[in-house]
Scaffold this motif. Structure first.
Motif, PDB file in Angstrom:
ATOM      1  N   VAL A  65       0.782  -1.102   0.098  1.00  0.00           N
ATOM      2  CA  VAL A  65       0.234  -0.036   0.109  1.00  0.00           C
ATOM      3  C   VAL A  65       0.970   1.034   0.079  1.00  0.00           C
ATOM      4  N   LEU A  66       0.629   2.077  -0.819  1.00  0.00           N
ATOM      5  CA  LEU A  66       1.307   3.377  -0.787  1.00  0.00           C
ATOM      6  C   LEU A  66       0.907   4.328   0.279  1.00  0.00           C
ATOM      7  N   THR A  67       1.623   4.230   1.329  1.00  0.00           N
ATOM      8  CA  THR A  67       1.454   5.169   2.696  1.00  0.00           C
ATOM      9  C   THR A  67       2.314   6.176   2.232  1.00  0.00           C
ATOM     10  N   PRO A  68       2.044   7.132   3.153  1.00  0.00           N
ATOM     11  CA  PRO A  68       3.049   8.530   3.174  1.00  0.00           C
ATOM     12  C   PRO A  68       4.490   8.087   3.201  1.00  0.00           C
ATOM     13  N   GLY A  69       4.627   6.981   4.170  1.00  0.00           N
ATOM     14  CA  GLY A  69       6.120   6.711   4.455  1.00  0.00           C
ATOM     15  C   GLY A  69       6.650   6.016   3.227  1.00  0.00           C
ATOM     16  N   MET A  70       5.987   5.247   2.479  1.00  0.00           N
ATOM     17  CA  MET A  70       6.390   4.472   1.433  1.00  0.00           C
ATOM     18  C   MET A  70       6.508   5.688   0.287  1.00  0.00           C
ATOM     19  N   LEU A  71       5.893   6.700  -0.028  1.00  0.00           N
ATOM     20  CA  LEU A  71       6.101   7.612  -0.838  1.00  0.00           C
ATOM     21  C   LEU A  71       7.340   8.405  -0.710  1.00  0.00           C
ATOM     22  N   ALA A  72       7.281   8.740   0.590  1.00  0.00           N
ATOM     23  CA  ALA A  72       8.652   9.566   1.061  1.00  0.00           C
ATOM     24  C   ALA A  72      10.061   8.666   0.764  1.00  0.00           C
ATOM     25  N   VAL A  73       9.938   7.339   1.072  1.00  0.00           N
ATOM     26  CA  VAL A  73      11.268   6.640   0.831  1.00  0.00           C
ATOM     27  C   VAL A  73      11.531   6.340  -0.561  1.00  0.00           C
ATOM     28  N   ALA A  74      10.359   6.247  -1.329  1.00  0.00           N
ATOM     29  CA  ALA A  74      10.549   6.194  -2.829  1.00  0.00           C
ATOM     30  C   ALA A  74      11.222   7.254  -3.549  1.00  0.00           C
ATOM     31  N   GLY A  75      10.613   8.396  -2.941  1.00  0.00           N
ATOM     32  CA  GLY A  75      11.388   9.762  -3.710  1.00  0.00           C
ATOM     33  C   GLY A  75      12.860   9.819  -3.149  1.00  0.00           C
ATOM     34  N   ALA A  76      12.913   9.572  -1.916  1.00  0.00           N
ATOM     35  CA  ALA A  76      14.394   9.891  -1.473  1.00  0.00           C
ATOM     36  C   ALA A  76      15.302   8.867  -2.222  1.00  0.00           C
ATOM     37  N   LEU A  77      14.780   7.682  -2.061  1.00  0.00           N
ATOM     38  CA  LEU A  77      15.744   6.535  -2.540  1.00  0.00           C
ATOM     39  C   LEU A  77      16.091   6.722  -4.422  1.00  0.00           C
ATOM     40  N   ALA A  78      14.990   7.313  -5.021  1.00  0.00           N
ATOM     41  CA  ALA A  78      15.027   7.405  -6.154  1.00  0.00           C
ATOM     42  C   ALA A  78      16.092   8.494  -6.440  1.00  0.00           C
ATOM     43  N   ASP A  79      16.267   9.821  -5.781  1.00  0.00           N
ATOM     44  CA  ASP A  79      17.308  10.567  -5.866  1.00  0.00           C
ATOM     45  C   ASP A  79      18.479  10.063  -5.431  1.00  0.00           C
ATOM     46  N   GLY A  80      18.659   9.374  -4.396  1.00  0.00           N
ATOM     47  CA  GLY A  80      20.000   8.758  -3.917  1.00  0.00           C
ATOM     48  C   GLY A  80      20.410   7.533  -4.955  1.00  0.00           C
ATOM     49  N   TYR A  81      19.584   6.918  -5.661  1.00  0.00           N
ATOM     50  CA  TYR A  81      20.056   5.900  -6.583  1.00  0.00           C
ATOM     51  C   TYR A  81      20.781   6.799  -7.611  1.00  0.00           C
ATOM     52  N   ALA A  82      20.008   7.619  -8.160  1.00  0.00           N
ATOM     53  CA  ALA A  82      20.291   8.415  -9.508  1.00  0.00           C
ATOM     54  C   ALA A  82      21.543   9.493  -9.131  1.00  0.00           C
ATOM     55  N   GLN A  83      21.836   9.698  -7.973  1.00  0.00           N
ATOM     56  CA  GLN A  83      22.943  10.447  -7.522  1.00  0.00           C
ATOM     57  C   GLN A  83      24.278   9.878  -7.058  1.00  0.00           C
ATOM     58  N   GLY A  84      23.861   8.524  -6.544  1.00  0.00           N
ATOM     59  CA  GLY A  84      25.105   7.671  -6.241  1.00  0.00           C
ATOM     60  C   GLY A  84      25.221   8.224  -4.627  1.00  0.00           C
ATOM     61  N   ARG A  85      24.260   8.384  -3.938  1.00  0.00           N
ATOM     62  CA  ARG A  85      24.634   8.942  -2.618  1.00  0.00           C
ATOM     63  C   ARG A  85      23.773   8.031  -1.530  1.00  0.00           C
ATOM     64  N   PHE A  86      24.032   8.613  -0.308  1.00  0.00           N
ATOM     65  CA  PHE A  86      23.242   7.866   0.930  1.00  0.00           C
ATOM     66  C   PHE A  86      21.884   8.396   1.220  1.00  0.00           C
ATOM     67  N   VAL A  87      21.062   7.672   1.639  1.00  0.00           N
ATOM     68  CA  VAL A  87      19.681   7.863   2.121  1.00  0.00           C
ATOM     69  C   VAL A  87      19.664   7.496   3.464  1.00  0.00           C
ATOM     70  N   CYS A  88      19.261   8.073   4.401  1.00  0.00           N
ATOM     71  CA  CYS A  88      19.106   7.600   5.926  1.00  0.00           C
ATOM     72  C   CYS A  88      17.505   7.633   6.108  1.00  0.00           C
ATOM     73  N   VAL A  89      16.733   6.410   6.305  1.00  0.00           N
ATOM     74  CA  VAL A  89      15.519   6.250   6.421  1.00  0.00           C
ATOM     75  C   VAL A  89      15.416   5.934   8.110  1.00  0.00           C
ATOM     76  N   LEU A  90      14.309   7.089   8.536  1.00  0.00           N
ATOM     77  CA  LEU A  90      14.207   6.740  10.183  1.00  0.00           C
ATOM     78  C   LEU A  90      12.795   6.297  10.324  1.00  0.00           C
ATOM     79  N   GLY A  91      12.482   5.784  11.401  1.00  0.00           N
ATOM     80  CA  GLY A  91      11.238   5.217  11.880  1.00  0.00           C
ATOM     81  C   GLY A  91      11.130   4.297  13.126  1.00  0.00           C
ATOM     82  N   ASP A  92      10.024   4.426  13.606  1.00  0.00           N
ATOM     83  CA  ASP A  92      10.079   3.407  14.972  1.00  0.00           C
ATOM     84  C   ASP A  92       9.919   1.825  14.350  1.00  0.00           C
ATOM     85  N   ALA A  93      10.403   1.178  15.241  1.00  0.00           N
ATOM     86  CA  ALA A  93       9.924  -0.522  14.815  1.00  0.00           C
ATOM     87  C   ALA A  93       8.662  -0.853  14.409  1.00  0.00           C
ATOM     88  N   GLY A  94       8.270  -1.351  13.359  1.00  0.00           N
ATOM     89  CA  GLY A  94       7.103  -1.684  12.849  1.00  0.00           C
ATOM     90  C   GLY A  94       6.221  -1.015  12.148  1.00  0.00           C
TER      91      GLY A  94
END
Length: 273
Positions: free
Chosen positions: A41-70
């Motif tokens: 399901v496309l939750t707000p978190g999924m969308l945020a991670v997808a956007g940041a990861l697409a940028d990180g992949y295109a630029q060859g950079r780090f991405v730091c994903v934060l969130g509580d367990a679960g």
């Protein structure tokens, strides 16, 4: 809290509808407990991670994903990375050393034999393999990494002409440790934060997560979330599995309030998977 999450919908998923089902985003065994019938399901978190990861992949950079367990950090990263390229998950255990990262990379890259004991020889093989094409390296619980491990990841990143997309996941309490690593300041494409679902979002997200919840009244879903799940999709996977088993045992076609009460009593007790 240090992080300000990026706007919902940032990146290539902006054309997707919030809480829409993505049929091909992840194989069934990627869902928690491999619960039958769970959907991505496309939750707000999924969308945020997808956007940041697409940028990180295109630029060859780090991405730091934060969130509580679960809340779905690992699932979101794997679902997004699966659409970009080869995923290299590094399960280095507690308090890893650079040698542990080398061994994990040797295995993830499917290099032949055991990782060489000599660091230089091991790194030659790893660098040669990484240079063959873009990858997404994922390190769970990255706030447990030592300064020498961060330096090793920096070395790999800087050694490759195209850079290296490295995803670091951590709970919010670990953000300060990640922010203290100076090398991340200029090499990181984004710091997406995944939050639990809000009470108002539960009636939208949970029926999309699994069809069995589509017949349950929104207020009952919200009450179940308040008692058991707290907006965490991992807990909803647990609830779904127990509800499926209860329905099979009783021959029930749809979950009513009585059955949900039994399931809640069974799952409740303060224990978190």
């Amino acid at each position: 809290m240090l992080t300000t999450p990026p706007p919902v919908g940032q990146g290539p998923a902006t054309t997707q509808e919030l809480f829409a089902v993505v049929e091909d985003a992840a194989p069934p065994d990627r869902h928690f407990l491999a619960t039958p019938g769970l959907r991505t399901v496309l939750t707000p978190g999924m969308l945020a991670v997808a956007g940041a990861l697409a940028d990180g992949y295109a630029q060859g950079r780090f991405v730091c994903v934060l969130g509580d367990a679960g809340v779905g950090k690992t699932f979101a990263v794997h679902a997004a990375a699966r659409r970009l390229g080869e995923l290299l998950p590094l399960n280095a255990g507690a308090q890893p050393a650079p040698a542990d990262l080398r061994a994990c990379l040797h295995k993830a890259l499917k290099l032949s034999g055991e990782a060489p004991a000599d660091p230089g020889a091991a790194d030659t093989l790893i660098r040669r393999a990484l240079a063959q094409g873009p990858r997404v390296v994922v390190v769970e619980d990255a706030d447990r990494l030592s300064a020498s491990c961060f330096e090793y990841l920096r070395f790999l990143h800087d050694d490759l002409p195209q850079g290296l997309c490295v995803v670091l996941t951590a709970q919010p309490r670990g953000e300060r440790h990640l922010r203290a690593q100076r090398m991340l300041a200029t090499r990181t494409a984004g710091w997406p934060l995944i939050r639990p679902l809000t009470r108002d979002q539960v009636p939208q997200a949970v029926p999309a997560l699994h069809p069995l919840w589509q017949s349950v009244a929104p207020q009952d879903l919200q009450a179940l979330d308040a008692r058991i799940a707290g907006g965490c999709l991992r807990r909803w996977a647990v609830l779904t599995l127990h509800t499926q088993r209860a329905m099979a045992a009783t021959g029930t076609q749809t979950p009513d309030r009585g059955l949900l009460q039994v399931v809640a009593d069974r799952v409740d007790g303060g224990r978190r998977p």
